[in-house]
Scaffold this motif. Structure first.
Motif, mmCIF file in Angstrom:
data_model
loop_
_atom_site.group_PDB
_atom_site.id
_atom_site.type_symbol
_atom_site.label_atom_id
_atom_site.label_comp_id
_atom_site.label_asym_id
_atom_site.label_seq_id
_atom_site.Cartn_x
_atom_site.Cartn_y
_atom_site.Cartn_z
ATOM 1 N N ASP A 1 2.435 -13.120 7.297
ATOM 2 C CA ASP A 1 3.004 -14.232 6.517
ATOM 3 C C ASP A 1 2.595 -14.178 5.043
ATOM 4 O OD1 ASP A 1 4.341 -15.261 8.651
ATOM 5 O OD2 ASP A 1 2.645 -16.502 9.305
ATOM 6 N N GLU A 2 1.407 -13.626 4.801
ATOM 7 C CA GLU A 2 0.922 -13.591 3.420
ATOM 8 C C GLU A 2 1.506 -12.446 2.609
ATOM 9 O OE1 GLU A 2 -3.569 -14.167 3.510
ATOM 10 O OE2 GLU A 2 -2.994 -14.646 5.568
ATOM 11 N N VAL A 3 1.938 -11.398 3.276
ATOM 12 C CA VAL A 3 2.389 -10.222 2.505
ATOM 13 C C VAL A 3 3.847 -9.835 2.743
ATOM 14 C CG1 VAL A 3 0.071 -9.220 2.386
ATOM 15 C CG2 VAL A 3 1.587 -8.572 4.263
ATOM 16 N N LYS A 4 4.565 -10.592 3.616
ATOM 17 C CA LYS A 4 5.903 -10.121 3.997
ATOM 18 C C LYS A 4 6.863 -10.049 2.810
ATOM 19 C CE LYS A 4 7.535 -14.655 5.421
ATOM 20 N NZ LYS A 4 7.370 -15.626 6.490
ATOM 21 N N ASP A 5 6.608 -10.832 1.766
ATOM 22 C CA ASP A 5 7.494 -10.805 0.599
ATOM 23 C C ASP A 5 7.024 -9.834 -0.473
ATOM 24 O OD1 ASP A 5 9.105 -12.787 1.712
ATOM 25 O OD2 ASP A 5 7.713 -14.347 1.024
ATOM 26 N N ARG A 6 5.915 -9.176 -0.244
ATOM 27 C CA ARG A 6 5.385 -8.255 -1.265
ATOM 28 C C ARG A 6 4.926 -6.943 -0.646
ATOM 29 N NH1 ARG A 6 0.000 -11.976 -2.239
ATOM 30 N NH2 ARG A 6 -0.795 -10.241 -3.449
ATOM 31 N N LEU A 7 5.709 -6.463 0.308
ATOM 32 C CA LEU A 7 5.348 -5.215 0.982
ATOM 33 C C LEU A 7 5.337 -4.037 0.015
ATOM 34 C CD1 LEU A 7 7.337 -5.546 4.335
ATOM 35 C CD2 LEU A 7 4.893 -5.887 3.953
ATOM 36 N N GLY A 8 6.148 -4.152 -1.050
ATOM 37 C CA GLY A 8 6.233 -3.047 -2.005
ATOM 38 C C GLY A 8 5.176 -3.106 -3.093
ATOM 39 N N ASP A 9 4.437 -4.229 -3.145
ATOM 40 C CA ASP A 9 3.410 -4.345 -4.183
ATOM 41 C C ASP A 9 2.178 -3.524 -3.828
ATOM 42 O OD1 ASP A 9 5.184 -6.113 -5.133
ATOM 43 O OD2 ASP A 9 3.866 -7.878 -5.100
ATOM 44 N N GLY B 1 -9.885 -9.787 -1.381
ATOM 45 C CA GLY B 1 -10.785 -9.010 -0.529
ATOM 46 C C GLY B 1 -10.524 -9.213 0.952
ATOM 47 N N GLY B 2 -10.339 -10.485 1.347
ATOM 48 C CA GLY B 2 -10.093 -10.790 2.746
ATOM 49 C C GLY B 2 -8.756 -10.237 3.222
ATOM 50 N N GLN B 3 -7.749 -10.329 2.341
ATOM 51 C CA GLN B 3 -6.442 -9.775 2.701
ATOM 52 C C GLN B 3 -6.515 -8.256 2.820
ATOM 53 O OE1 GLN B 3 -4.229 -11.478 -0.550
ATOM 54 N NE2 GLN B 3 -3.277 -13.027 0.760
ATOM 55 N N GLN B 4 -7.250 -7.643 1.888
ATOM 56 C CA GLN B 4 -7.391 -6.186 1.940
ATOM 57 C C GLN B 4 -8.018 -5.751 3.262
ATOM 58 O OE1 GLN B 4 -9.390 -4.411 -1.392
ATOM 59 N NE2 GLN B 4 -7.832 -5.055 -2.856
ATOM 60 N N GLN B 5 -9.031 -6.499 3.706
ATOM 61 C CA GLN B 5 -9.695 -6.107 4.942
ATOM 62 C C GLN B 5 -8.748 -6.259 6.140
ATOM 63 O OE1 GLN B 5 -11.633 -4.072 5.864
ATOM 64 N NE2 GLN B 5 -13.723 -4.836 5.980
ATOM 65 N N ALA C 1 2.159 -4.378 13.156
ATOM 66 C CA ALA C 1 0.737 -4.208 12.824
ATOM 67 C C ALA C 1 0.260 -5.336 11.913
ATOM 68 C CB ALA C 1 0.511 -2.851 12.165
ATOM 69 N N LEU C 2 1.087 -5.688 10.936
ATOM 70 C CA LEU C 2 0.688 -6.754 10.010
ATOM 71 C C LEU C 2 0.613 -8.088 10.731
ATOM 72 C CD1 LEU C 2 2.741 -5.688 6.860
ATOM 73 C CD2 LEU C 2 0.253 -5.782 7.015
ATOM 74 N N LYS C 3 1.534 -8.315 11.687
ATOM 75 C CA LYS C 3 1.478 -9.554 12.474
ATOM 76 C C LYS C 3 0.224 -9.581 13.339
ATOM 77 C CE LYS C 3 6.274 -11.038 12.700
ATOM 78 N NZ LYS C 3 7.595 -10.793 13.321
ATOM 79 N N ASN C 4 -0.064 -8.441 13.980
ATOM 80 C CA ASN C 4 -1.258 -8.376 14.830
ATOM 81 C C ASN C 4 -2.528 -8.587 14.029
ATOM 82 O OD1 ASN C 4 0.106 -7.977 17.188
ATOM 83 N ND2 ASN C 4 -0.019 -5.739 17.129
ATOM 84 N N ALA C 5 -2.493 -8.201 12.771
ATOM 85 C CA ALA C 5 -3.688 -8.383 11.938
ATOM 86 C C ALA C 5 -3.667 -9.722 11.213
ATOM 87 C CB ALA C 5 -3.801 -7.235 10.938
ATOM 88 N N ALA C 6 -2.728 -10.586 11.592
ATOM 89 C CA ALA C 6 -2.649 -11.950 11.058
ATOM 90 C C ALA C 6 -2.549 -11.984 9.536
ATOM 91 C CB ALA C 6 -3.844 -12.775 11.530
ATOM 92 N N ILE C 7 -1.736 -11.086 8.986
ATOM 93 C CA ILE C 7 -1.587 -11.086 7.534
ATOM 94 C C ILE C 7 -0.110 -11.023 7.124
ATOM 95 C CG2 ILE C 7 -1.887 -8.568 7.350
ATOM 96 C CD1 ILE C 7 -3.153 -8.981 4.668
#
Lengths: 254, 301
Positions: free
Chosen positions: A138-146, A153-157, A130-136
């Motif tokens: 790479d930006e969050v793979k190291d902080r999934l627990g955060d 704002g853009g990442q949240q959306q 799901a995160l890959k499909n939403a193109a995010i």
């Protein structure tokens, strides 16, 4: 010419808020795996119409709907329709990003988990996809627990889009998903929407006419609760049939 | 010239009077606290907190009263917090804002909040002891007197009724701080209403539920009237169970000052007990205020 199935269609659909008419006699067909945009000035009924496609209007007291709202040839306002299942099939992304005060992972896993999925490995896979499909991803793979609240704002959306995709819907409704975002984040969301139409039917409400022109295949123009014109996006923006549509697109009102 | 001078004088006098009455408030608090703290500070010791009263309650500690107070507020919370939370959930999540039922519930909650506490005591006596307790005795113990008399359980339940409005109002306030957007997001993902409440709304307002609990405990710890008829005891030589009468800090002060054989001799213990009770409610209230402040801050963000 390729036959395109109509994923959604409405027939003589009207909606009332406490007896006051908000949508008048709307009939339109939304094709499968295409992007359909709703445009029009504030209060024209486009968001109300969008919200009637996954019955989010049910949450508001005093809403009454007449006519047909068909998805896959089933009237979603039939008495025997399970709203919870309908909303799994018809996902929604809101104007203001609204992640839960949970971790990135838990946000995306929320939908699958309430459906009873508890297998850690399967959840990991679903969340990653799901995160890959939403193109995010790479930006969050190291902080999934955060906490998701720490994202921009853009990442949240995009996270909210991932959260919607994780439920595996067939239709994704987007209510001005980029209106609160900066231009860079907006263009990322737009790219994403174009990618998503490979697998999903997208219906998007937007105030931004350039956005509608850039990403949608079909465009519907709403005004004062009426569907004024609905056609190929290209036609609407270059050679509309109705004067009101032309006036709105050229910025003469609205 | 003279006129405006007079006006000036008048203004100064009025300001002086208002300031004076405001200062009196400060003086009352300072005097009250310092008398209690000065009188009680020498009494406060580990020994005092952990031992039983001795020599006809003129010596020794107040452990049973602390123990009784703790049990009272714990049992009270176990009854009042879930009940109050569920009521608040109904009011914010299910009831329509202006429906007849919601208005009636809110009216009932407000009414509960203003009923004098002694009336709760009478209600507890009549309902829990004479009605519920006696019927239990009649049904299960062949009429032998077990539950049809004042005890810790009935006192705690009576106290939970008193604190219920505090819990309901605090939890309601906390539930309302959870944005509608989050409820919508959850429902749009195909969650049921109950899943949304359980996984999004309640976790998001847990600190408010805690505030309500602490405020309720603090109110309950200081009240005496509701437990006069329903379970408070003059002196008990052993630690109480659910069906026993019990000692409690507030009532202990009353007993020492009015019922003791030698009131003057118990004076240090009176001061010490008052100190403990005051500290307890002060700490509880402070933590509730801090928690509530945090929630409000979160709300405005």
């Amino acid at each position: 010419m390729i036959m395109i199935t109509d994923k959604i269609y409405t027939e003589n659909m009207s909606l009332y808020y406490s007896g006051k008419i908000a949508l008048n006699n709307i009939s339109l067909k939304i094709p499968e795996k295409r992007v359909t945009a709703f445009i029009g000035p504030s209060g024209c009924g486009k968001s109300t119409f969008l919200r009637s496609l996954n019955r989010m209007n049910d949450l508001i007291d005093g809403v009454k709907i007449e006519g047909k709202v068909m998805i896959d040839n089933i009237n979603i306002y039939n008495k025997n329709i399970d709203v919870v299942n309908l909303r799994k099939k018809v996902g929604m992304v809101f104007q203001k990003s609204n992640p839960f005060a949970k971790s990135v992972f838990e946000n995306v896993a929320y939908g699958p988990k309430i459906n009873g999925l508890n297998n850690k490995k399967q959840l990991d896979e679903i969340v990653e996809r799901a995160l890959k499909n939403a193109a995010i991803w790479d930006e969050v793979k190291d902080r999934l627990g955060d906490s998701a609240m720490g994202l921009s704002g853009g990442q949240q959306q995009r996270l909210c889009i991932a959260r919607t995709l994780a439920v595996n819907p067939e239709i994704v409704l987007m209510d001005e998903p980029a209106s609160a975002l900066d231009p860079l984040s907006t263009s990322k969301i737009e790219e994403l929407i174009v990618q998503l139409k490979e697998n999903y039917t997208i219906v998007i409400v937007t105030h931004n006419m350039q956005q509608a022109a850039r990403i949608s295949d079909n465009t519907a123009f709403f005004y004062l609760g009426e569907l004024i014109e609905y056609d190929r996006t290209k036609k609407i923006f270059t050679n509309p049939d109705k004067k009101q549509t032309e006036d709105y697109i050229t910025g003469r009102f609205g | 010239m003279i006129n405006s001078f007079r006006k000036n004088i008048k203004g100064i006098v009025i300001e002086g009077i208002t300031l004076f009455s405001a200062l009196i408030i400060i003086a009352i608090v300072v005097i009250m606290l310092s008398v209690i703290v000065i009188g009680g500070k020498d009494q406060l010791s580990w020994e005092f907190l952990t031992s039983f009263p001795t020599e006809g309650m003129t010596k020794g500690g107040i452990f049973p009263a602390i123990y009784g107070t703790a049990l009272l507020v714990i049992i009270m919370s176990i009854a009042a917090v879930p009940f109050g939370t569920v009521t608040a959930i109904y009011l914010t999540e299910y009831a329509r804002e202006n429906s007849f039922i919601a208005k009636t519930i809110r009216f009932a909650v407000r009414t509960l909040a203003v009923i004098p506490s002694i009336i709760y005591g009478l209600f507890g006596l009549g309902f829990f002891i004479k009605f519920v307790g006696s019927n239990i005795d009649g049904a299960f113990f062949g009429g032998e007197l077990r539950w049809g008399q004042p005890n810790l359980l009935w006192a705690s339940l009576t106290m939970s009724l008193l604190t219920l409005p505090v819990v309901i109002v605090s939890v309601e306030e906390a539930l309302k701080t959870v944005p509608q957007d989050l409820r919508a997001a959850s429902l749009a993902l195909g969650a049921t209403k109950w899943q949304t409440i359980r996984k999004v709304v309640v976790p998001g307002s847990i600190s408010g539920i805690m505030t309500g609990t602490i405020l309720a405990v603090s109110r309950g710890a200081g009240e005496v009237a509701p437990i006069l008829f329903t379970g408070a005891a003059y002196y008990i030589a052993t630690l109480p169970g659910l069906s026993d009468q019990f000692m409690v800090l507030g009532y202990h002060i009353y007993v020492l000052t009015t019922q003791s054989a030698n009131v003057d001799q118990t004076l240090p213990i009176q001061f010490g007990t008052t100190c403990v009770l005051l500290l307890l409610t002060f700490i509880l209230n402070m933590s509730a205020v801090i928690l509530r402040y945090r929630i409000r801050k979160k709300k405005t963000n």
